[in-house]
Structure formats: structure tokens, C-alpha cells
Design a protein around this motif. Sequence first.
Motif, PDB file in Angstrom:
ATOM      1  N   SER A 298       0.872  -1.163   0.000  1.00  0.00           N
ATOM      2  CA  SER A 298       0.000   0.000   0.000  1.00  0.00           C
ATOM      3  C   SER A 298       0.913   1.218   0.000  1.00  0.00           C
ATOM      4  CB  SER A 298      -0.909  -0.014   1.229  1.00  0.00           C
ATOM      5  OG  SER A 298      -1.631   1.194   1.302  1.00  0.00           O
ATOM      6  N   ILE A 299       0.843   2.025  -1.070  1.00  0.00           N
ATOM      7  CA  ILE A 299       1.813   3.096  -1.287  1.00  0.00           C
ATOM      8  C   ILE A 299       1.092   4.413  -1.493  1.00  0.00           C
ATOM      9  CG2 ILE A 299       3.589   3.930  -2.885  1.00  0.00           C
ATOM     10  CD1 ILE A 299       4.116   0.862  -3.446  1.00  0.00           C
ATOM     11  N   LEU A 300       1.520   5.443  -0.776  1.00  0.00           N
ATOM     12  CA  LEU A 300       0.943   6.779  -0.960  1.00  0.00           C
ATOM     13  C   LEU A 300       1.861   7.581  -1.882  1.00  0.00           C
ATOM     14  CD1 LEU A 300      -0.188   7.581   2.688  1.00  0.00           C
ATOM     15  CD2 LEU A 300      -1.622   6.927   0.738  1.00  0.00           C
ATOM     16  N   THR A 301       1.265   8.361  -2.764  1.00  0.00           N
ATOM     17  CA  THR A 301       2.067   9.124  -3.724  1.00  0.00           C
ATOM     18  C   THR A 301       1.285  10.369  -4.140  1.00  0.00           C
ATOM     19  OG1 THR A 301       3.035   9.051  -5.938  1.00  0.00           O
ATOM     20  CG2 THR A 301       1.140   7.651  -5.568  1.00  0.00           C
ATOM     21  N   PRO A 302       1.980  11.458  -4.449  1.00  0.00           N
ATOM     22  CA  PRO A 302       1.260  12.616  -4.993  1.00  0.00           C
ATOM     23  C   PRO A 302       0.566  12.208  -6.286  1.00  0.00           C
ATOM     24  CG  PRO A 302       3.555  13.167  -4.494  1.00  0.00           C
ATOM     25  CD  PRO A 302       3.431  11.673  -4.371  1.00  0.00           C
ATOM     26  N   ASP A 303      -0.651  12.703  -6.497  1.00  0.00           N
ATOM     27  CA  ASP A 303      -1.440  12.257  -7.644  1.00  0.00           C
ATOM     28  C   ASP A 303      -1.010  13.027  -8.893  1.00  0.00           C
ATOM     29  OD1 ASP A 303      -3.221  11.001  -9.208  1.00  0.00           O
ATOM     30  OD2 ASP A 303      -5.013  11.679  -8.144  1.00  0.00           O
ATOM     31  N   VAL A 304       0.187  12.701  -9.402  1.00  0.00           N
ATOM     32  CA  VAL A 304       0.713  13.409 -10.578  1.00  0.00           C
ATOM     33  C   VAL A 304       0.975  12.410 -11.703  1.00  0.00           C
ATOM     34  CG1 VAL A 304       1.779  15.249  -9.233  1.00  0.00           C
ATOM     35  CG2 VAL A 304       3.072  13.157  -9.712  1.00  0.00           C
ATOM     36  N   GLN A 305       1.082  12.923 -12.884  1.00  0.00           N
ATOM     37  CA  GLN A 305       1.270  12.072 -14.054  1.00  0.00           C
ATOM     38  C   GLN A 305       2.586  11.306 -13.977  1.00  0.00           C
ATOM     39  OE1 GLN A 305       1.640  14.095 -17.796  1.00  0.00           O
ATOM     40  NE2 GLN A 305       2.088  12.137 -18.772  1.00  0.00           N
ATOM     41  N   GLY A 306       2.580  10.070 -14.429  1.00  0.00           N
ATOM     42  CA  GLY A 306       3.820   9.304 -14.548  1.00  0.00           C
ATOM     43  C   GLY A 306       4.188   8.519 -13.310  1.00  0.00           C
ATOM     44  N   LYS A 307       3.407   8.656 -12.216  1.00  0.00           N
ATOM     45  CA  LYS A 307       3.779   7.963 -10.970  1.00  0.00           C
ATOM     46  C   LYS A 307       3.726   6.448 -11.137  1.00  0.00           C
ATOM     47  CE  LYS A 307      -0.881   8.269  -9.061  1.00  0.00           C
ATOM     48  NZ  LYS A 307      -1.480   8.601 -10.390  1.00  0.00           N
ATOM     49  N   MET A 308       2.699   5.973 -11.859  1.00  0.00           N
ATOM     50  CA  MET A 308       2.556   4.518 -12.033  1.00  0.00           C
ATOM     51  C   MET A 308       3.715   3.972 -12.857  1.00  0.00           C
ATOM     52  SD  MET A 308       0.647   2.120 -10.935  1.00  0.00           S
ATOM     53  CE  MET A 308       1.442   0.515 -11.119  1.00  0.00           C
ATOM     54  N   LEU A 309       4.149   4.771 -13.848  1.00  0.00           N
ATOM     55  CA  LEU A 309       5.287   4.364 -14.672  1.00  0.00           C
ATOM     56  C   LEU A 309       6.532   4.203 -13.808  1.00  0.00           C
ATOM     57  CD1 LEU A 309       6.714   3.912 -17.402  1.00  0.00           C
ATOM     58  CD2 LEU A 309       7.025   6.399 -17.528  1.00  0.00           C
ATOM     59  N   ARG A 310       6.795   5.207 -12.952  1.00  0.00           N
ATOM     60  CA  ARG A 310       8.005   5.140 -12.125  1.00  0.00           C
ATOM     61  C   ARG A 310       7.922   4.018 -11.095  1.00  0.00           C
ATOM     62  NH1 ARG A 310       7.255  10.401 -13.383  1.00  0.00           N
ATOM     63  NH2 ARG A 310       6.037  10.867 -11.516  1.00  0.00           N
ATOM     64  N   LEU A 311       6.708   3.780 -10.571  1.00  0.00           N
ATOM     65  CA  LEU A 311       6.535   2.674  -9.621  1.00  0.00           C
ATOM     66  C   LEU A 311       6.789   1.331 -10.325  1.00  0.00           C
ATOM     67  CD1 LEU A 311       5.649   2.240  -6.648  1.00  0.00           C
ATOM     68  CD2 LEU A 311       3.387   1.715  -7.519  1.00  0.00           C
ATOM     69  N   ALA A 312       6.240   1.214 -11.517  1.00  0.00           N
ATOM     70  CA  ALA A 312       6.420  -0.023 -12.281  1.00  0.00           C
ATOM     71  C   ALA A 312       7.905  -0.246 -12.577  1.00  0.00           C
ATOM     72  CB  ALA A 312       5.611   0.031 -13.570  1.00  0.00           C
ATOM     73  N   GLU A 313       8.625   0.838 -12.810  1.00  0.00           N
ATOM     74  CA  GLU A 313      10.063   0.717 -13.084  1.00  0.00           C
ATOM     75  C   GLU A 313      10.818   0.125 -11.894  1.00  0.00           C
ATOM     76  OE1 GLU A 313      10.664   4.339 -16.351  1.00  0.00           O
ATOM     77  OE2 GLU A 313      11.109   4.686 -14.227  1.00  0.00           O
TER      78      GLU A 313
END
Lengths: 428, 428
Positions: A353-368
Motif C-alpha cells: 500500500s503506497i501513498l504518492t502525490p497524484d501526478v502524471q507518470g507515478k505509475m510508470l516510475r513505480l512499475a520501473e
Amino acid sequence: MTVKIGLLGFGTVASGVPFLLRENAEKIKQAAQDDIEIAKVLVRDEAEKSRLLAEGHVYNFVTDIDEIILDEEIAIVVELMGRIEPAKTFITRALQAKKHVVTANKDLLAVHGSELRTIAKENGVALYYEAAVAGGIPILRTLANSFASDKITRIMGVLNGTSNFMMTKMVDEGWTYEKALKTAQELGYAESDPTNDVEGIDAAYKAVILSQFAFGMTIDFEHVHHKGISGITPEDVAVAQELGYVIKLVGDIQETPSGISAEVSPTFLPKAHPLASVNGVMNAVFVESIGIGESMFYGPGAGQKPTAASVTADIIRIVRRLKDNTIGKDFNEFSRPLQLATAEDVRSDYYFSILTPDVQGKMLRLAEIFNAQAISFKQILQRPTDEKEARLVIVTHSMSKTQLEHVTKQLEESQEFQVSNIFKVLGD
Amino acid sequence: MTVKIGLLGFGTVASGVPFLLRENAEKIKQAAQDDIEIAKVLVRDEAEKSRLLAEGHVYNFVTDIDEIILDEEIAIVVELMGRIEPAKTFITRALQAKKHVVTANKDLLAVHGSELRTIAKENGVALYYEAAVAGGIPILRTLANSFASDKITRIMGVLNGTSNFMMTKMVDEGWTYEKALKTAQELGYAESDPTNDVEGIDAAYKAVILSQFAFGMTIDFEHVHHKGISGITPEDVAVAQELGYVIKLVGDIQETPSGISAEVSPTFLPKAHPLASVNGVMNAVFVESIGIGESMFYGPGAGQKPTAASVTADIIRIVRRLKDNTIGKDFNEFSRPLQLATAEDVRSDYYFSILTPDVQGKMLRLAEIFNAQAISFKQILQRPTDEKEARLVIVTHSMSKTQLEHVTKQLEESQEFQVSNIFKVLGD
């Protein structure tokens, strides 16, 4: 013949033993084949003695342990005081005086079990402790006898009634951890300092004992990684349900190619898994083995009469073995050198369970980050928490502890991601 | 030393025994303390022997039982042929030749158990049959050992994997009885003549054996009332779910003031009851007792390896007892004179599904019939079935078998009411 018992302590559980000896006398006599008599009961001091006598208890209460240790007529000492000292000293002295010992003291056995078993062996006497794991569930004798033919590969258990009561309320009623703890304390399930129950320490003690019976290996308490339920949020509980899981505090011991691993941690159990329906203060031990396959042993983990039933079964076994002249064998005879699993071999699915600012590209960086560790996703869920933040929930496919460490470190070092919780997920 | 075994039959289960002896050799050696060797295997005829040898099996196959009975080196005979004859004759001869016997033959034990146990006792040899009830679940040894301290008041079990697989499909998928049976047959769970499984006969055999271990009473198979699942309709299943129950075929043995009662019947289990989550071909035995309270033992009820695990555990026990010189004790030592419960003492809630013309006053007249027997309602449900008929569903409060007989007779004699089904309901 009559076999005489010295009882150490006369709390709740101890008074359950005479209840069973009386209410089940006919059957116990057939099994034990000799009479059993509680000859002396050790209490703390004269004040307790007076109080118990005034309450109408008719036992021969003593306040000096020597009255029991030096009494040659007493064959069995039953220790139900709890805690390490003076229980350890009393049990040691009893064994050295060639008395058989029955105890329900899991803390003591988990930490000093090897030492006490050695003393018992040297003196040719029995040391039995069925009640030390999962109270009323006859799991230890079952593992020692019925699983002698079977090779156990994994053993999982809901081993702490207090935390399971709390988790059941958190899951079924949506209670917070704090409300569940307060209620558990009000009902007398949790102590004012609940650390041992809620942080998985009590369950880890039991895992130490289970590992001896199931895998023949004496693992140190320090090697049982334990993580409690205090960090579980209502969001974790709700997401688990949405994804088809129930969160419980689970003790998990498994044998891998490199050795055994033991840990206690909040675990996502698929709803159809037998452990997922173990609710309230009940306990259960789930066994995976090459012969039977999957089996489960369910019952109360504590309480006066359940614990007394296990203690009394141990007493009967000793009395019968005295009669049959087969006394002195180890409670558990399965023994192999300890080999601990390497972190690479301990694998599981995990929930992040991860909290992150709701900005573009976050899922990409997490997936990386996950991709760099060759970890693949099984389930993904994104939820807004407020205007600026998002909660990303990921359930991974199987990964090793080494991979888990790496990815956790990467996440913690990132500016962008804040790890709210990581829990084990039991695969289907 | 090496203890030699003669295996009678080499079907699926039998070949699981050498699998465990090989794959779990280290642990088995520690428990048994002597080596175990399968010295001879009895097969039907020369054709079977040739086939097995051609398949690469390297055992000493024989076709004449005398080769095993007259072989003084063989200490243990393991019977895995099934059915009554020639198993009964072979086991009798083996016991008379002072050989210990392990068997999984529940039909034989349920019908001729007393006779065989007497012969074993007379010859001072062991007769063990852990696998005869609930296959892989080590329930008999647990009842004999761990429940020695505890007085059992009721024992309930999902004891037949075939019918439980069918009921699971009927409940979870809404299948008809016919579709569930056809699928069970296609999967090899049900035989072409499924009577023993679906009519509760197999479960009743197991109830006979359980009653000996749990209550010390040898009840005749004829005294176990059994009713199967073939009459259960999709309407019954749907109504059960609506009222918060799951229907399963349950074996139920309880002790009442006048004696014990045993029956196998489709039973409405509250959804939260531990037995309600026992699904597919799995079995479970639920125990109520004055000490432990509620406990449950769950696992596979049949299958090659689970059954072999129980059989091999029995073998290990015998080898160890030979070593310890304690052989020849009864598998179950708990014994009391049989007392059967009177019909007045056997009480339960019941579900009635009743068809009636949809005319005014029917509920009044139905209520009068139940009221005349002093039976009160817990839940009532009325459904139209077509334009002219209504289905009335009633769940009663506790009533005795006597009351049940009276009210059933009244309903059957009435012109107005047609009893569709009556099932037991387990109260909360």
C-alpha cells in the motif's frame, strides 16, 4: 495404585484440572489405569492460602516448593504459574528430583526448552507441554504421533486468540485497531500491556515449539521474524476484502531447499482458505504435507477448561506410561540439525500500500522500481485519498525476501513514494 | 532390526505406502526406530502379478494368502483390498497367526469390528485402522489419546467426500442432484452405483467407528439412522441459503441423558459454523466436549497419499510398540455398555418444506397441527410455486424425535398438506 501430583499455582487453568479429573473420572481411569490425586498445591503465600481455604477449596496448599520437590510420593509436577521465573527453577528442580513435569508455559519452553528437555532426558523423566501451543487443540501430540509417517512442508497457524479476536472485529465490523484493542481489554482478552499478543511475540513463541514437532528443528526465538497487527489500517482491511482476502495474524513455518524459515506476520488469506474462517478467539493450525496434503486442527487457543484438557491429557499419558513402564521418552522425538533458509528461498506474494502525490507518470516510475527487481504484478488498484494524494495498492506475484528488501529500499529512498504498509499474501 | 510387512492388495492406496516409506525415510526411522520392509504383496492372480512386474514394480508379489500367513518373518499384515470378503477371512487368519494388522476397511470394521477386535485381543496383537474414518484426518488416534481427559458430548462430521463434493456444487453453483452426481461420476469421485455414498451408508459406517472412540459405545450399524442427499431439491438449497444456512450431509452422534443417538442426514448448518466451510471432497470432524469445548479436525477423506499416511502412521506405531514391548493394547480402550437414547431425548430444530393448495386458512390449519404437538416456529417463509399451489417453509424450535414422528404423521394424513422435505437444522 494412586499417582500423586503436585500442582504449582492455583489460577484459572489450574482449577480446571480437578474439574476434569472429577467430571470425567470413569473415562480417565480407563485411560490412565491408575488413580490420580492432587496431593499438594503450591500457592504464593499464606494470604493466598487463607483466601483459597476460605473460598472452600479443600486442597493441601503449601507455600514452600520444597514441600513438593522433597516429597517422594509426588510423581508428577504440574506447573501452571506462567512466566520464566520462578517456574524455570521449580521445573528444573522437579526434573532433577526425578519427577515428571507437565507445563503450559510457552514463553519458558520457547526460550529455555532445549535446556529443560536435556535435564529431563538426563533424569529419565517426561516433560510434556501439549497446552503450550494453541491451548485446547491437541496439535503437538498429533504432530508427534500421527504425522510420524508424513513429511510436513509448511505449517501455518492462527496462534493468538487475542489478536485474532481483534482482527475479526476489524474485518467483520470495520473497527479500528484502537477500538478493537480497547474492547479486547474490556473483555479481559488483552492485558493492559498487550505487546506480546498484538506484536506477534506470543505467536512467535508457539512457532518455535511447532517448528520442533513439525520439522525436527529447534529454531531460536530470535530467528522467528515477527510483525504485529498494530499497523493495520481500516483501508488495508477494506482493500483486502475487495480483492477477496481476509487479513489475519499468521504464524508461518516452511521448509525450503536451504532450510526452514519461521515468521509471524499479518497475512492476506484467500477467503476460501480454511484459516480465513477461523474467527474470534479461536485458533487453528493448518498443515501442508506430502502425504495428507492439507489438514487443519481448530479449537480454542486458551481458557480454563481447554487448557486444563490438554494438561490433563499429558498427566494421563504419564500415569499410563508409568504403568506400562515406558516413561522417559521425549515428547517429540523428531530431531534434525537446524538449517535456516536463505532469504532467496523464502518466497511469497506481497501486498504493497503506497501513498504518492497524484501526478502524471507515478505509475510508470513505480512499475520501473518493481520491474528492476523482476517482480511482476498480480493485482493493481488506485484510489484517491484527498485532492493531492493517491493510494496505489499492488499485489505482486511470488518474490523472495531478497527482492522484497531491495524493492522496499528503493521505495523508501524515492522522494515520490511513501510505503504505508507491506503484508504477505497467501497465493491460491 | 527390520520389521517385515505383508501387503494385501496393490491398488491405489497400497502403492502410496511405499511412496511414504521412501520419501520420508529419515523421519520414519526416528519414529519407528527399526527398519520397515514390504516383504510380500498379495495380488489377485498371476495376470495381475505379471502386469505389475511388467509395469516395473519390484515387490515380491504372491497370489496365495498362505505365503503371507505362514511366513513367520512377517510381523504386520496391511489389508487394503476393501469389501468384506475375502478381507475378513484374511485378517482373521493373520490375527490368529499372531500378526499385527493395519486396515482401512471401514465397511468391515463397522459390521464385524467387535469380532475382529476380540480375536486381536485373544492373540495379543494390534488391530489399527486410523484410515477407516475420514482417510487422512488423524481423528481416531486423537480421540483415543488427546481426548482421554475430556468428555465428549457430541461429534458431528462431514464424513463422505463424494456427497460433500456434490452438495458443494449444489450449494455454490445451484446444480441439481442429477447434474452433481453425473459430474462426480465423470471425475471418478462416485461409483456407477453411488448408493453407499449418496444415501449416507458410508458415513454411517464411519459413525459406528467414531461412536466407539468418542463415547466408548459400540453401536450397531442398524441403529445408525441414515438418510441421503438424493431427495434434496434446488428449492431446498436456495431456501437454506436465504435463511442463512448451508445444507451438508452430516453424521451426528450425541450423548443424551438416556444414551447415545447416531444418525446421518442432510443438515442445515448455520453459515458461520466451522463445518459449513468444509467444501468439495474434504472431510471434517467437529467435536463438542466439556473440556476443550469446540474443536474441529479437517482434511482429505480419501485418496492415495492421505490414506497411505494414516496407514503408515499405524504401521510405525506397531513397529515402535514392538520395540518398546508394549504391543497388544486396544486401539481404543474406552468402553462402556451400549445405551441407546430414547426418541424423547433426541432433540433438534427441523426444516419442513410443505406444499399446499393456495387457499385461505391453510396457515391456520398448519399452525394447529404443530401447536397440538407443542412445537413452536422459529422462521416461516411462503412462496407461490404455480397458480394453484404454495410452498410453506417452516424452521421449528427444538423438538424431539417423538414430536417429529407425530407431526409428520399428522401432515401425511391431512388431505391438504404434502410434505416435500424434512431436514435437521443445527441451532445457533
